[in-house]
Design an enzyme around this catalytic site. Structure first.
Site, PDB file in Angstrom:
ATOM      1  N   ARG A  45      85.256 138.456  97.070  1.00  0.00           N
ATOM      2  CA  ARG A  45      86.007 138.891  98.076  1.00  0.00           C
ATOM      3  C   ARG A  45      86.855 140.277  97.370  1.00  0.00           C
ATOM      4  NH1 ARG A  45      90.794 135.942 100.168  1.00  0.00           N
ATOM      5  NH2 ARG A  45      91.021 136.589 102.873  1.00  0.00           N
ATOM      6  N   SER A  99      91.369 140.161 107.027  1.00  0.00           N
ATOM      7  CA  SER A  99      90.329 139.457 106.143  1.00  0.00           C
ATOM      8  C   SER A  99      90.522 137.748 106.250  1.00  0.00           C
ATOM      9  CB  SER A  99      90.246 139.668 104.809  1.00  0.00           C
ATOM     10  OG  SER A  99      89.048 139.180 103.800  1.00  0.00           O
ATOM     11  N   SER A 100      89.544 137.099 107.291  1.00  0.00           N
ATOM     12  CA  SER A 100      89.875 136.049 107.444  1.00  0.00           C
ATOM     13  C   SER A 100      89.802 134.957 106.257  1.00  0.00           C
ATOM     14  CB  SER A 100      88.437 135.005 108.261  1.00  0.00           C
ATOM     15  OG  SER A 100      88.316 136.465 109.490  1.00  0.00           O
ATOM     16  N   GLN A 101      90.207 133.574 107.094  1.00  0.00           N
ATOM     17  CA  GLN A 101      90.814 132.658 105.544  1.00  0.00           C
ATOM     18  C   GLN A 101      88.955 132.243 105.155  1.00  0.00           C
ATOM     19  OE1 GLN A 101      92.654 129.008 106.642  1.00  0.00           O
ATOM     20  NE2 GLN A 101      92.746 128.015 105.023  1.00  0.00           N
TER      21      GLN A 101
END
Length: 329
Positions: A45, A99-101
């Protein structure tokens, strides 16, 4: 020598944090499919979030990978691998991209139910992280991602290239889909919709699946043909940045407390879903009475139908007594 040691320590810290996140997601039960587990293990990530903004008092603080302060760099890295959404782009103090979970991403990717060879359109390129996961699972030739903002698409393209990935990244209005790359087997949306753009149906193969945030939930539609799609909500709550483009409009504010609704119910996450879904159609008091009468229904009892004639949300049965038009002012 000191610089080399610091570089090695940073690399080891990144690898340790990444591995810990994969273990955490696996333990949480959101990476049951070994192919998605492999994708999360293969795609770091931090490559896609070289900086993010965190709330600090009345303003925002930026944490980034190249900060001269080693403690702030460590805070950045720890933050990247926490299971939480991260604000990656602000404009005039307003969040425009994130940035999504990761755990929610994993749930959505599992719910997308892809098969080998499926062609996927992602609406909302974001950082490129989700597209990278799709590339690992399906191959980059099967992945198209669209975003309205050229800065976002350029950044996503650069992040993906850093890992040697080159899916098609398009700058354009996601509400219009991507006709040049159609037809698609899956459409995955990472921004909240006020309603489902009808143009998407004509860009899908029969039997395609559209997974999109709507109200505060995730609707999973099956496309029967270019003129009709229908499906139920998943039980998973979902909160995303709103869609920007041709059909962009935030859902109306139900303003339940202004109508004398009990505060604890307005704050009830499942009731809030129904309140937003029926806003502009049902008076909040009507919504509350119905919700109580029907046994406080969870998200998965609700669904949506999309056709050339319009769009409707419904409770239990699209032909039943509880049907409401979507997209009402």
């Amino acid at each position: 020598m000191a610089a080399h040691t610091a570089h090695t320590e940073t690399r080891d810290l990144r690898e340790t944090a990444h591995a810990a996140q994969v273990r955490e997601l696996t333990a949480a039960g959101v990476l049951e499919d070994p192919r998605w587990r492999a994708a999360f293990a293969a795609v770091p990530r931090h490559v896609f979030v070289p900086y993010f903004w965190t709330g600090r008092g009345a303003g925002h603080e930026r944490l980034w990978a190249e900060d001269a302060d080693p403690e702030r760099r460590a805070r950045w890295l720890r933050g990247v691998y926490v299971d939480t959404p991260l604000a990656t782009r602000l404009r005039d103090g307003r969040l425009v991209s994130s940035s999504s979970q990761p755990s929610l991403m994993a749930k959505m990717l599992a719910a997308l139910d892809v098969r080998d060879g499926d062609d996927v359109l992602e609406i909302g390129a974001g950082t490129g992280y989700n597209a990278a996961l799709l590339c690992h699972r399906l191959g980059e030739e099967h992945v198209t991602t669209v975003d309205l903002d050229e800065e976002i698409t350029e950044s996503a393209r650069a992040h993906l290239a850093e890992l040697g990935l080159h899916p098609v990244v398009v700058t354009g209005d996601g509400a219009r889909g991507c006709p040049a790359r159609a037809p698609f087997d899956r459409i995955m949306v990472t921004c909240t919709l006020p309603l489902v753009p009808y143009a998407w149906l004509g860009q899908c193969r029969p039997g395609a699946r559209i997974l999109a945030p709507l109200s505060t939930g995730l609707i999973a539609l099956t496309v029967r043909d270019p003129g009709f799609a229908e499906g139920n909500f998943l039980h998973t709550p979902a909160y995303f940045v709103p869609l920007r483009g041709a059909t962009a409009a935030p859902p109306p504010d139900p303003a339940g407390t202004e109508h004398g609704l009990p505060y604890e119910l307005v704050e009830n996450e499942r009731f809030q879903f129904m309140l937003v879904l029926t806003a502009g159609v049902l008076h909040p008091r009507e919504a509350l009475d119905l919700w109580r009468r029907e046994g406080r229904p969870a998200r998965e009892r609700f669904g949506v139908s999309v056709s050339a004639a319009g769009q409707w949300s419904w409770l239990d049965d699209p032909q039943g007594p509880y049907v409401w038009p979507l997209g009402q002012d």
